[in-house]
Design a protein around this motif. Structure first.
Motif, PDB file in Angstrom:
ATOM      1  N   ALA A 143      55.539  22.800  13.880  1.00 24.52           N
ATOM      2  CA  ALA A 143      54.458  22.366  12.991  1.00 24.52           C
ATOM      3  C   ALA A 143      53.626  21.324  13.718  1.00 24.52           C
ATOM      4  O   ALA A 143      54.105  20.633  14.611  1.00 24.52           O
ATOM      5  N   LEU A 144      52.376  21.212  13.337  1.00 18.31           N
ATOM      6  CA  LEU A 144      51.506  20.246  13.991  1.00 18.31           C
ATOM      7  C   LEU A 144      51.472  18.928  13.243  1.00 18.31           C
ATOM      8  O   LEU A 144      51.709  17.868  13.798  1.00 18.31           O
ATOM      9  N   ILE A 145      51.212  19.007  11.956  1.00 21.66           N
ATOM     10  CA  ILE A 145      50.817  17.798  11.245  1.00 21.66           C
ATOM     11  C   ILE A 145      51.998  16.858  11.006  1.00 21.66           C
ATOM     12  O   ILE A 145      51.832  15.645  10.886  1.00 21.66           O
ATOM     13  N   GLY A 146      53.201  17.408  10.946  1.00 24.81           N
ATOM     14  CA  GLY A 146      54.376  16.554  10.769  1.00 24.81           C
ATOM     15  C   GLY A 146      54.504  15.553  11.899  1.00 24.81           C
ATOM     16  O   GLY A 146      54.751  14.363  11.685  1.00 24.81           O
ATOM     17  N   GLY A 147      54.333  16.012  13.108  1.00 29.23           N
ATOM     18  CA  GLY A 147      54.413  15.118  14.267  1.00 29.23           C
ATOM     19  C   GLY A 147      53.335  14.053  14.231  1.00 29.23           C
ATOM     20  O   GLY A 147      53.573  12.901  14.605  1.00 29.23           O
ATOM     21  N   VAL A 148      52.169  14.444  13.771  1.00 28.38           N
ATOM     22  CA  VAL A 148      51.087  13.465  13.654  1.00 28.38           C
ATOM     23  C   VAL A 148      51.476  12.373  12.663  1.00 28.38           C
ATOM     24  O   VAL A 148      51.310  11.179  12.932  1.00 28.38           O
ATOM     25  N   HIS A 149      52.029  12.763  11.516  1.00 26.65           N
ATOM     26  CA  HIS A 149      52.467  11.766  10.535  1.00 26.65           C
ATOM     27  C   HIS A 149      53.499  10.819  11.138  1.00 26.65           C
ATOM     28  O   HIS A 149      53.466   9.615  10.896  1.00 26.65           O
ATOM     29  N   ARG A 150      54.398  11.383  11.921  1.00 24.88           N
ATOM     30  CA  ARG A 150      55.452  10.523  12.475  1.00 24.88           C
ATOM     31  C   ARG A 150      54.893   9.491  13.449  1.00 24.88           C
ATOM     32  O   ARG A 150      55.258   8.325  13.417  1.00 24.88           O
ATOM     33  N   ILE A 151      53.990   9.935  14.330  1.00 19.25           N
ATOM     34  CA  ILE A 151      53.392   8.961  15.254  1.00 19.25           C
ATOM     35  C   ILE A 151      52.602   7.918  14.479  1.00 19.25           C
ATOM     36  O   ILE A 151      52.684   6.716  14.735  1.00 19.25           O
TER      37      ILE A 151
END
Lengths: 372, 372, 372, 372
Positions: free
Chosen positions: C8-16
């Motif tokens: 997934a893309l957006i999950g990683g963005v949320h984590r950063i």
């Protein structure tokens, strides 16, 4: 017109520029030393065969005889002919429009300056880039103090067209790479001197010393095709000048940035209808040709409203327009480049050549006694 | 962390960058020589009071005792402390992340290089701008020959923040303008060395000689705030380098243009997600971070797809990420700046200072016996 | 975290983004409905196996039992799960960060709004683009009257990534093109609603009616991949909205232009650190993040000085930072998108779908009694 | 010339453009209905007093008598005179250059088209923007399939000059805002029709239906000063068209983006010497006027090399040049706008007015029996 035969670039530009405002007619020419090319050019341009001359001397003689002889001569030959042709024209009582570099040496330049003074005729040197309204406006911003004291001038003129050894049919490249016709300076004389002139023009300061490295990027070339130089200005600013004709991807990339204590400005010839002004204490501004924001003197050179792009030909035409203003009436355009700009340019070329030969030693531009 | 107390800029950047990928925890620090500021910083950062040390020596002693003592030290102090702190850290068995300029002299730099070799530890020099994926891609374009033989490198790093004499509360300006803390080089050491590093990094060539003029635009300043320099590279290219901290309107304008015989490229830090590549034989191209067009090594440093801008912090974090890759496993990032880059940087600073004092004489960068 | 498994893309963005300022720790997750992917994600992220749950209900149950259970849940699943997951989280006493589009229908949206009000918990809707400081500044320029009365709003969000039928391994494309998981709106719900939100956010006006044409450029696609729409705003302005996911060469091109009677502004997400402001009576200005020119509320979201580019992740992180400000203290960030923005978004989607089905008839956005 | 008295804008533009290549001489005119202004204009332009006529009918009569009477008439009056003047000129055996919008109605347009066919004379409609070489190249890129099937056309023409109620001395504004002289369409007829023509010209597709909203942003204005429209093309593409004359900061912002399945392109009139081409499978390209990359037909309209900016006047002059090519020899310029383009334009205006009155209902452009 002297020079500008078929296959030449700049002659055609002069013709369009002179015609743009309907103030000049092309009536006579010595377009080429090759008789057939000369005649063919005259035919193509609608110049009367009788007024198509073998050389500039014949032209001056012929026009002197003519009832309505030419009054202005445009000299658009290779460099080595600029001086003798201009001198002869002035002595024959002609006004002169001359291409740059003005001469092959400082000495010739000074002699030409004397000839201009003695003649009482107009002499316009074709540093055409100052014809752009926003270049004139940039100069005004500096002059009226909007930048404060000038700290640094970054100027460059970069092209790609000599990136490779040119083909045998490239007439323009042929003479520009030949010391006998171009002079001792290659890229330096062809475009470096435009950059130099622009730097002095906008900054309002004169270059006093130069530390330079000239080099040829293409093997076997006799003249420089690259200029790297540091500058010192008489009033304390410093500068850097880069000129190259061997840089892939750069078409005609003349640009300048002037840094002052209160603000900076930048302008690029490939996007000439915008000028950026960035003050320390506010947001950067994009200035355009919107008529009502430029001085009246500048606005005379604007033919169409902001947002309607003007380009190279219009800027070029502005020098003809300003010359005409000076001939017809008493409108003086203080920005119009003249013979003294040519003297400065030749001094810059000489000092840069000398510095490069002396391993980059700071070399003063020659001055005449009594000059500042 | 050594340095980075409240009011400092770069310490906070290191902390965000180290945290970005979740691979580093800040566990201890000697943030400030002022005890109260030191403690307040620790509190704000959630660092255990017991691991907030008075200075780097105390930190090394304390962490050596600690069960899970720190493994990596980030040195973010004023310049004069870089060398002694780094040396001590290496001797204590720490990996080191160090700010630039690496030391105050070439001699210190060489001693530090020996210490790194002797220690077997990692040493990362924070030339953070090479963390941008497109800078790495630019380097690859040159390395694989897309530009052909390099002719000219034009690099500049221009800021406005020291355009005026800074106020008394400006802690960052205070030490940077003080030779005792910043060293002999002002703008040259602070940002000129970044430009130098970037020029070598992308061009793949080493600067061999420099001809420079340093000057101060603001009256009364002891250190240079402007650098004008001409460069010669070992493999024949030439270059120009402009650095300034007194240029209104320039925020953090690091940019580079590399001209080769077949193509040119340009990149500007303020618009870091685009790289322009202009070949002689085709239209100019705008390259972006679209993942599938960059090498796998570069793509590891891309966290989000093209069109989603990455910035300064992500590039900075890429140095931490690459260091971590090297610590945890065996992924080598050949672009990661290390102690040899620091030696080069100090040689550049030394040669530039010497050239400027010698009226711009071409001055070789010192080499060690056996070096090319 | 609910959703955000590997691939997934957006999950990683949320984590950063959540990690950037050190205010959130990821302690638990239901990352994927596929057990193996779920566990692998937890391992990679260092989440305790015991707190890696099979689904959001298990997560809520588990965390309720935990001594230091999670307080905030980020919902980053495909669209159809946003509503039930968010509702359950609120009922379990969690604060919620939720991806857009908020729900699958206006009705769900209104029920969620009621649930938020009833819960007293924070609900942040991830219209992340308003996290950019200059977007907030643009809104302020409008709010304080610098543009005068608003005449026209031109907004667009254009991408290329669905230009062709995606391959079978493209997990992100798969659910977005599936009505069962994405809802009735394709491009409209995925990015059109961002453009809509941005238009309302900056203009300070609410869209009252829409006339739209939805279409699919790629054959066989069940959902729209292009949106052409005309807008009317409640206070009299008009607008145009273009969204597309099939436009080659457009990476993530969200941009907006707002035209007022006194000035216009424009901002583009791919170059987020500059905002252009063009008044009728002066030159256009380029505004940047120079700290000292933005309001204090905006400046809190700026981590590094102007000229040091910030990007997508920093803007994203600003929503987490602002949420944290609201949780920890009493700092209210009025720009933070919440559940009412989600209701508006769903109304826009519903009206646009209806208008397109009705041959572009002007269709009012549903309002609740008592609303303006 | 008919029209173009002192104080008019477009008359002067025609004169410069016609003169640029030395192929046309201005020999006669009916410049103004005000006798004194008429004579003063003639004097200023060097037109013989005997050939300065009170109106177009007098001009046609007078020139018919003249030994070397005019052959081409340029009609540069306010809109309501285009039709009767053009009709009379054709009937008198003149070639015609006519400003847009061509007529006041579709009916007039069709009658004029018949008159052109019957006369065997040339009729050039001054959609001058297609005179830019890169606009012609854009059209060629589409025609040869480099973009694949066209999906979306986004065109806009935005100005600021009518942002406020104009002063009483603004002659150009006066007639443009007066339905009796401008026709039923304000901004729509003045610039919207240029945008429409450009969209058809580059895309190679014809607009079949329009859904529009016209409005006046300035109180008390009888005609529209803003156009928001959705388009459908006959071959399946969709489009959006925005025109405005009340948008501060927009000087003459005509621009177009064409999205195809394989690539997109974009061009903006204010920066006319660059054309961007962005394929799905490679980096975006910046195309320029470098002569050797454009087709021979296009290159005829290029007077100076790439990097030497050409602008509005050169593009304008290209229509005169192409007309001259057609008169003197047999060179056909297929891009030269003619009477059928004018019929299309009037149909677009009529359909847009009708759609706006019908609350944005999709309204077909009228077609003639037998037309596609």
């Amino acid at each position: 017109m002297v020079g500008g035969g078929q296959g030449a670039l700049i002659g055609g530009v002069h013709r369009i520029a002179a015609r743009m405002d309907g103030r000049f007619d092309l009536v006579a020419g010595a377009f080429s030393s090759q008789a057939e090319r000369n005649r063919a050019t005259a035919r193509e341009l609608g110049v009367d065969e009788a007024r198509c001359y073998a050389n500039y001397q014949a032209l001056l003689n012929g026009e002197a005889e003519h009832e309505e002889g030419a009054e202005v001569v445009a000299i658009v030959t290779p460099n080595h002919l600029h001086f003798p042709a201009a001198l002869a024209c002035l002595e024959a009582g002609m006004h002169v429009v001359c291409e740059k570099p003005m001469t092959l040496s400082v000495d010739e330049a000074q002699r030409l300056a004397e000839a201009v003074r003695a003649s009482g005729k107009r002499f316009v040197l074709m540093h055409n880039y100052v014809g752009y309204p926003l270049v004139q406006h940039a100069r005004e911003l500096v002059a009226r103090g909007d930048l404060g004291c000038i700290r640094s001038v970054q100027v460059e003129y970069v092209q790609e067209w000599l990136s490779e050894a040119p083909g045998p049919d490239n007439r323009q490249a042929a003479w520009r790479l030949n010391p006998a016709r171009a002079g001792a300076a290659g890229c330096l004389g062809d475009i470096g001197v435009h950059a130099f002139h622009l730097a002095q023009f906008i900054s309002g300061q004169r270059v006093s010393e130069v530390s330079a490295e000239l080099f040829s990027a293409v093997t076997g070339r006799e003249l420089d095709d690259n200029v790297h130089a540091l500058l010192r200005f008489a009033d304390g600013a410093r500068g850097m000048l880069w000129a190259s004709q061997t840089a892939p991807g750069f078409e005609n990339a003349l640009s300048i940035r002037v840094v002052g204590e209160k603000a900076s400005l930048r302008w690029a010839q490939e996007s000439p209808n915008e000028l950026f002004f960035a003050p320390l204490d506010g947001p950067a501004q994009r200035l355009t040709r919107r008529d009502d924001r430029l001085g009246a003197d500048i606005a005379r050179g604007i033919r169409i409203p902001g947002g309607h792009p003007e380009g190279y030909l219009e800027a070029f035409a502005n020098l003809y327009q300003a010359m005409s203003d000076g001939l017809d009436g008493d409108i003086v355009s203080p920005w119009l480049p003249g013979v003294e700009d040519g003297v400065d340019g030749m001094r810059f070329i000489a000092a840069t050549l000398a510095s490069s030969r002396a391993a980059g030693a700071w070399t003063p531009l020659q001055t005449t006694e009594g000059e500042p």
